[in-house]
Design a protein around this motif. Structure first.
Motif, PDB file in Angstrom:
ATOM      1  N   LYS A  32      14.292  28.126  -8.441  1.00 36.50           N
ATOM      2  CA  LYS A  32      15.500  28.535  -9.171  1.00 36.50           C
ATOM      3  C   LYS A  32      15.273  29.911  -9.752  1.00 36.50           C
ATOM      4  N   LYS A  40      23.289  32.117 -10.887  1.00 41.15           N
ATOM      5  CA  LYS A  40      22.052  31.375 -10.670  1.00 41.15           C
ATOM      6  C   LYS A  40      21.976  31.016  -9.195  1.00 41.15           C
ATOM      7  N   GLN A 141       9.991  19.420 -18.371  1.00 40.57           N
ATOM      8  CA  GLN A 141      10.998  19.570 -17.326  1.00 40.57           C
ATOM      9  C   GLN A 141      10.648  18.721 -16.100  1.00 40.57           C
ATOM     10  N   GLN A 157       7.994  20.214 -12.868  1.00 35.65           N
ATOM     11  CA  GLN A 157       8.050  21.668 -12.886  1.00 35.65           C
ATOM     12  C   GLN A 157       6.648  22.222 -12.671  1.00 35.65           C
ATOM     13  N   GLU A 167      12.041  29.611 -11.884  1.00 35.16           N
ATOM     14  CA  GLU A 167      11.419  28.316 -12.114  1.00 35.16           C
ATOM     15  C   GLU A 167      11.155  27.673 -10.759  1.00 35.16           C
ATOM     16  N   PHE A 169      10.051  23.925  -8.977  1.00 30.77           N
ATOM     17  CA  PHE A 169       9.903  22.485  -9.150  1.00 30.77           C
ATOM     18  C   PHE A 169       9.354  21.879  -7.860  1.00 30.77           C
ATOM     19  N   LEU A 186      18.622  17.291 -10.297  1.00 29.35           N
ATOM     20  CA  LEU A 186      17.762  18.340 -10.847  1.00 29.35           C
ATOM     21  C   LEU A 186      18.620  19.500 -11.367  1.00 29.35           C
ATOM     22  N   ASN A 190      18.911  20.444 -15.282  1.00 25.57           N
ATOM     23  CA  ASN A 190      18.506  21.786 -15.670  1.00 25.57           C
ATOM     24  C   ASN A 190      19.625  22.490 -16.441  1.00 25.57           C
ATOM     25  N   GLU A 191      20.870  22.252 -16.074  1.00 28.67           N
ATOM     26  CA  GLU A 191      22.010  22.835 -16.786  1.00 28.67           C
ATOM     27  C   GLU A 191      22.172  22.225 -18.177  1.00 28.67           C
ATOM     28  N   ASP A 193      19.745  20.832 -20.038  1.00 26.48           N
ATOM     29  CA  ASP A 193      18.625  21.227 -20.894  1.00 26.48           C
ATOM     30  C   ASP A 193      18.709  22.698 -21.195  1.00 26.48           C
TER      31      ASP A 193
END
Length: 193
Positions: A32, A40, A141, A157, A167, A169, A186, A190-191, A193
């Protein structure tokens, strides 16, 4: 990398499509990165480094939307934040159309040390009991996806120094499980958090 939990064989679990289920254990790398301040980008690679799917979405959006594409650019699923509140909900549709596949609901409590999501398939009309659960850690994560009490996927992660805005994973998808479904969880987690 992973130490898989002892598990019993399960039948194929196709949520998005049979073509996204492998009859064997699959390890994927999910990369990511933020592209400037506007978008993103998520790239999902197999063991050989080949792109399986990509996810695109705007960075500054009030109601977030992410679209997952196959390697040739055709939309597979669209993930949309249903409403902005302290308890987030996301809806996932096939392609970029109106065919609802599932809803992801964030479970919250005042003192919560773990991330918890509930997934309700479109066929679950009462939505009293979730079809899948996601349990993870805010700090690391990482998370596991459960169908009942059975782990069907694990994501961790990978930390790397000097990876500002990027990032990585590692996702372990168990045999017969829809990897597009797991990658969507995922992205949504991720959005949140």
């Amino acid at each position: 990398m992973f130490v898989p939990e002892v598990r019993h064989p399960t039948a194929s679990t196709s949520i998005v499509g049979e073509e996204f289920c492998f009859p064997y254990l699959v390890d994927l790398t999910v990369k990511k990165k933020n592209i400037g301040f506007s978008s993103k980008h998520v790239n999902v690679l197999d063991d050989n480094g080949s792109t399986l799917v990509q996810v695109e979405g705007g960075f500054w959006q009030f109601k977030k939307k992410r679209t997952m594409y196959d390697p040739v650019g055709a939309p597979i699923i669209t993930m949309r934040q249903k409403k902005v509140s302290w308890r987030q909900e996301w809806i996932v549709h096939r392609g970029d159309g109106d065919n609802l596949l599932y809803t992801v609901v964030q479970q919250t409590s005042p003192i919560q040390l773990k991330t918890q999501l509930q997934v309700f398939l479109a066929s679950n009309l009462t939505a009293q009991i979730c079809d899948f659960r996601v349990v993870g850690s805010y700090l690391s994560q990482s998370f596991k996806v459960y169908k009942g009490d059975t782990v069907i996927a694990e994501v961790k992660q990978r930390f790397k120094l000097g990876s500002l805005g990027k990032e990585i994973f590692e996702a372990r998808i168990y045999p017969g499980i829809d990897y597009v479904f797991i990658v969507s969880l995922l992205v949504i987690l991720n959005e949140i958090d």
